[in-house]
Scaffold this motif. Sequence first.
Motif, mmCIF file in Angstrom:
data_model
loop_
_atom_site.group_PDB
_atom_site.id
_atom_site.type_symbol
_atom_site.label_atom_id
_atom_site.label_comp_id
_atom_site.label_asym_id
_atom_site.label_seq_id
_atom_site.Cartn_x
_atom_site.Cartn_y
_atom_site.Cartn_z
ATOM 1 N N VAL A 39 2.300 -0.030 9.430
ATOM 2 C CA VAL A 39 2.316 0.510 8.071
ATOM 3 C C VAL A 39 1.029 1.298 7.799
ATOM 4 N N ALA A 40 -0.103 0.763 8.219
ATOM 5 C CA ALA A 40 -1.391 1.435 7.981
ATOM 6 C C ALA A 40 -1.486 2.753 8.745
ATOM 7 N N LYS A 41 -1.055 2.762 9.994
ATOM 8 C CA LYS A 41 -1.120 3.999 10.791
ATOM 9 C C LYS A 41 -0.212 5.077 10.211
ATOM 10 N N LEU A 42 0.971 4.691 9.795
ATOM 11 C CA LEU A 42 1.907 5.683 9.269
ATOM 12 C C LEU A 42 1.541 6.121 7.860
ATOM 13 N N LYS A 43 0.795 5.292 7.161
ATOM 14 C CA LYS A 43 0.299 5.684 5.837
ATOM 15 C C LYS A 43 -0.681 6.848 5.964
ATOM 16 N N THR A 44 -1.375 6.965 7.094
ATOM 17 C CA THR A 44 -2.302 8.082 7.304
ATOM 18 C C THR A 44 -1.553 9.411 7.335
ATOM 19 N N LEU A 45 -0.254 9.359 7.610
ATOM 20 C CA LEU A 45 0.593 10.558 7.598
ATOM 21 C C LEU A 45 1.387 10.667 6.294
ATOM 22 N N ASP A 46 1.059 9.808 5.335
ATOM 23 C CA ASP A 46 1.762 9.741 4.052
ATOM 24 C C ASP A 46 3.219 9.303 4.189
ATOM 25 N N TYR A 47 3.476 8.406 5.124
ATOM 26 C CA TYR A 47 4.807 7.827 5.287
ATOM 27 C C TYR A 47 4.752 6.367 4.868
ATOM 28 N N ALA A 48 5.825 5.913 4.232
ATOM 29 C CA ALA A 48 5.945 4.523 3.816
ATOM 30 C C ALA A 48 7.326 4.022 4.225
#
Length: 57
Positions: A39-48
């Motif tokens: 979740v944290a890594k994909l949040k860096t790409l603005d994905y949830a």
Amino acid sequence: MIPKDPAMLLGFVNLKLRDFYKSLDELCEDLDVEKEEIVAKLKTLDYAYDEEKNQFV
């Protein structure tokens, strides 16, 4: 092993969720990875994670 690059991870996780797993929790348990890490890594790409779609959007 899951990809370390966030963009590669996005494709990997969404493919696995679409084709093999009913939830992110199931994927994480089966692959023995921390949900928070994904979740944290994909949040860096603005994905949830969207539970209804079972995909990162």
